[in-house]
Every structure is written in structure tokens, then in C-alpha cells.
Design a protein around this motif. Structure first.
Motif, mmCIF file in Angstrom:
data_model
loop_
_atom_site.group_PDB
_atom_site.id
_atom_site.type_symbol
_atom_site.label_atom_id
_atom_site.label_comp_id
_atom_site.label_asym_id
_atom_site.label_seq_id
_atom_site.Cartn_x
_atom_site.Cartn_y
_atom_site.Cartn_z
ATOM 1 N N ASP A 148 22.591 15.967 22.699
ATOM 2 C CA ASP A 148 23.019 15.931 21.997
ATOM 3 C C ASP A 148 23.697 16.930 20.500
ATOM 4 O O ASP A 148 24.519 16.874 19.519
ATOM 5 C CB ASP A 148 21.010 15.823 21.034
ATOM 6 N N ILE A 149 22.485 18.542 21.238
ATOM 7 C CA ILE A 149 23.572 19.833 20.168
ATOM 8 C C ILE A 149 25.235 19.436 20.136
ATOM 9 O O ILE A 149 25.713 20.068 19.634
ATOM 10 C CB ILE A 149 22.788 20.767 20.046
ATOM 11 N N TRP A 171 38.160 15.234 20.465
ATOM 12 C CA TRP A 171 36.899 16.197 20.058
ATOM 13 C C TRP A 171 36.235 14.399 20.227
ATOM 14 O O TRP A 171 35.027 14.932 20.715
ATOM 15 C CB TRP A 171 36.748 16.740 18.501
ATOM 16 N N TYR A 172 36.217 13.867 19.409
ATOM 17 C CA TYR A 172 35.781 12.834 18.735
ATOM 18 C C TYR A 172 35.506 11.996 20.105
ATOM 19 O O TYR A 172 34.281 11.503 20.334
ATOM 20 C CB TYR A 172 36.122 11.319 18.074
ATOM 21 N N ALA A 177 31.251 11.291 24.623
ATOM 22 C CA ALA A 177 30.860 11.182 26.273
ATOM 23 C C ALA A 177 29.086 11.776 25.343
ATOM 24 O O ALA A 177 28.581 11.466 26.611
ATOM 25 C CB ALA A 177 31.251 11.945 26.738
ATOM 26 N N PHE A 178 28.614 12.733 24.927
ATOM 27 C CA PHE A 178 27.163 13.978 24.982
ATOM 28 C C PHE A 178 26.591 12.304 24.380
ATOM 29 O O PHE A 178 25.438 12.286 24.647
ATOM 30 C CB PHE A 178 27.988 14.797 23.823
ATOM 31 N N PHE A 179 27.346 11.907 23.394
ATOM 32 C CA PHE A 179 26.343 10.653 22.878
ATOM 33 C C PHE A 179 26.459 9.993 24.150
ATOM 34 O O PHE A 179 24.861 9.119 23.824
ATOM 35 C CB PHE A 179 27.159 9.716 22.090
ATOM 36 N N LEU A 183 21.804 8.492 24.744
ATOM 37 C CA LEU A 183 21.407 7.253 25.122
ATOM 38 C C LEU A 183 21.364 6.806 26.361
ATOM 39 O O LEU A 183 19.828 6.066 26.828
ATOM 40 C CB LEU A 183 22.912 6.281 24.711
ATOM 41 N N TYR A 184 21.256 7.484 27.715
ATOM 42 C CA TYR A 184 20.643 7.106 29.095
ATOM 43 C C TYR A 184 19.608 7.841 28.204
ATOM 44 O O TYR A 184 18.623 7.026 29.696
ATOM 45 C CB TYR A 184 21.268 8.047 30.237
ATOM 46 N N VAL A 185 19.237 9.094 28.585
ATOM 47 C CA VAL A 185 17.755 9.103 28.629
ATOM 48 C C VAL A 185 17.064 8.885 28.059
ATOM 49 O O VAL A 185 15.654 7.853 28.042
ATOM 50 C CB VAL A 185 17.806 10.992 28.424
ATOM 51 N N LEU A 186 17.352 8.334 26.491
ATOM 52 C CA LEU A 186 16.931 7.477 26.136
ATOM 53 C C LEU A 186 16.159 5.912 25.791
ATOM 54 O O LEU A 186 15.228 5.731 26.146
ATOM 55 C CB LEU A 186 17.228 7.389 24.200
ATOM 56 N N LEU A 187 17.453 5.446 26.342
ATOM 57 C CA LEU A 187 16.740 3.676 27.462
ATOM 58 C C LEU A 187 16.239 3.373 28.461
ATOM 59 O O LEU A 187 15.829 2.526 28.926
ATOM 60 C CB LEU A 187 18.721 3.172 26.466
ATOM 61 N N VAL A 188 16.931 4.735 29.305
ATOM 62 C CA VAL A 188 16.303 4.532 30.695
ATOM 63 C C VAL A 188 14.951 5.474 31.404
ATOM 64 O O VAL A 188 14.440 4.400 31.368
ATOM 65 C CB VAL A 188 17.781 4.793 31.565
#
Length: 283
Positions: A148-149, A171-172, A177-179, A183-188
Motif C-alpha cells: 500500500d505504501i 509510474w502509474y 500493480a501494487f494495488f 486487492l489480493y490480500v483484501l479479497l482472497v
């Protein structure tokens, strides 16, 4: 010779001189744009109210894990009110010349880079509170917070890069990619942890709210003056501010209200967390 002088004068008349503005001048520019200025003050007011409300709500919480959730969550509006004061005062706003290839190439565009500082400090607190609610382990917590950081810092790099339009988008993409890791940790990963902890119902609600709101930030970046310049600066600012209101203050109220009314569940989660993560040493 005369033609070149006339051409230069025409350029200055059309675009204005290079903007090396003082902080006071930048603040005045913000104040003169009522729509932009209101997007900052709305969050300052809501953050102030949220801080007082959340402190009041947490006055009876005694479980250490529940208290940590409260502290992490209250830090979110505390960081936000500080950050928005930086924006409204002109401290964390700059005018940057957009690179060749950008829709506003050669123009000085107002860049609210202070927002990235807010997200770098506040979004890890949101994830810490969610991780504690889910009863996750330290490895998953470390992974999602560092990703996230990194997402916020690379987003800042995208906003501040003026040497190359292509590099801005590179950069965007790195930030996105970090996002995906977040999402993987949050959703899975964390929904399974929340099931074991007995907090799945509230966690899933907050998870959905967080994911939907957080998707809005890269969308507004891409459509705003930093990306494709489809949206004006003030409209983009209100987009970010609206997302902040829901993703921070409404999110925080829902979380803290549930924790206050279900402190026993959080206390049991604390015991479960220590039991699951403790591994006896091999003989």
C-alpha cells in the motif's frame, strides 16, 4: 528578429510567465477557486467532527486489540485534517509544467501532491484496522501495508514526473500493480481469516466498501489533469474528496461502531490470533 520578439510576447500573453509562485500566492489561487477551495474545507470540517465523535465512541473500550483498532482508525481523520490544511494553505500544492504528449503540454497545472502524503500515512492505518478485525497474521499485515505504501509513493512519482509523459504512465502502472497486491490480500486472504475470527459479516461489508472506493482513485487520476486531462482540477479534487469522505470517515464510523458493540468478539479474536500465530520450537 522583430518577429521572434513578437512571437515571444504573444506566448507570454497567451500562457502567462512561468509560474514560480510563493506559498501565499498559491493559497490565494486556491481561495479564488471557490469550487476547489470547498473541496478542501469540506474534508477539514468532516475530519474534525469525526475525530471528536470517534474519541467519544471509544471512551468505554477496554480490550487492548479493540483499543488498537480505535487508535489506528482515529489516526485516519487526524492525518486527513493535517493534510487538507496543507492543501488549503498552499503548502503542499505546486504548479508543474506538463510534458510533451500530455493534453496540457507546456501549461502549468495545479498539482495537489499533498494528497499522496495523506494516503501514504492514512491508508496503512485503514488496512491495519481491517487486518486486526480479520485476526490476520503479521506476514499478511506486513505484505499489504508495504504494498500500500509503495502504491502511494509510486502514484506520487507519477504525479511529479514532468520529464516524460510516458514515464508518468509507467509510474502509474507500477502503482496499479501494487494495488493488485492490496486487492489480493483484501479479497482472497483476509476473508478466510475473518471467517475464523468470527468477524466475517462486518469485515465483508467494509472490504466491499474499501475496494469500491479505492478503485475510484486511479480512475480519477487517469481522467484528471495528471492523466488524460478530461476532468478539470477542481472536479478531480472533489472526486478525491468525495472518495475520502466515504473511504475514511463513513468507513471508520461503521468499523468503530461495530467494535464498540462487539468488543467481546474482538477480545476472543485476540486470543485466537496469538494461538494461531504461535509456533512451538522444534526439539
Amino acid at each position: 528578429m522583430l518577429e521572434s520578439v513578437v512571437a515571444e510576447m504573444w506566448a507570454v500573453a497567451q500562457f502567462g510567465p512561468p509560474l514560480e509562485m510563493t506559498q501565499a500566492e498559491t493559497m490565494q489561487t486556491v481561495q479564488e477557486d471557490t469550487w476547489l477551495n470547498a473541496s478542501f474545507w469540506a474534508n477539514i470540517a468532516l475530519a474534525g467532527v469525526s475525530i471528536l465523535l470517534f474519541v467519544y465512541m471509544g471512551r468505554t473500550v477496554t480490550d487492548p486489540r479493540a483499543q488498537l483498532i480505535y487508535v489506528a482508525t482515529i489516526l485516519v481523520p487526524l492525518v486527513s485534517i493535517s493534510s487538507y490544511l496543507g492543501l488549503v494553505s498552499g503548502l503542499t500544492i505546486s504548479f508543474l509544467e506538463m510534458p510533451s504528449g500530455h493534453a496540457l503540454a507546456g501549461e502549468e497545472v495545479l498539482t495537489m501532491w499533498g494528497r499522496y502524503l495523506t494516503w501514504t500515512l492514512s491508508t496503512p492505518m485503514i488496512l491495519l484496522a481491517l487486518g486486526l478485525l480479520a485476526g490476520t497474521n503479521l506476514t499478511k499485515l506486513f505484505t499489504i501495508i508495504t504494498a500500500d505504501i509503495a502504491m502511494c509513493i509510486t502514484g506520487l512519482a507519477a504525479a511529479l514526473t514532468t520529464s516524460s509523459y510516458a514515464l508518468r504512465w509507467f509510474w502509474y502502472l507500477i502503482s496499479c500493480a501494487f494495488f493488485l497486491v492490496v486487492l489480493y490480500v483484501l479479497l482472497v486472504e483476509w476473508p478466510r481469516d475473518a471467517e475464523l475470527a468470527g468477524t466475517a459479516e462486518i469485515f465483508n461489508l467494509l472490504k466491499i466498501l474499501t475496494v469500491i472506493m479505492w478503485f475510484g482513485y486511479p480512475i480519477f487520476w487517469a481522467l484528471g489533469s495528471e492523466g488524460l486531462a478530461v476532468l478539470e482540477v477542481a472536479t478531480t479534487s472533489w472526486g478525491y474528496s468525495g472518495l475520502d469522505i466515504v473511504a475514511k470517515y463513513i468507513f471508520a464510523f461503521l468499523l468503530l461502531n461495530w467494535v464498540r458493540n462487539n468488543e467481546r468478539t474482538i477480545a476472543e479474536t485476540s486470543t485466537t490470533f496469538r494461538t494461531e500465530t504461535a509456533t512451538p520450537a522444534d526439539d
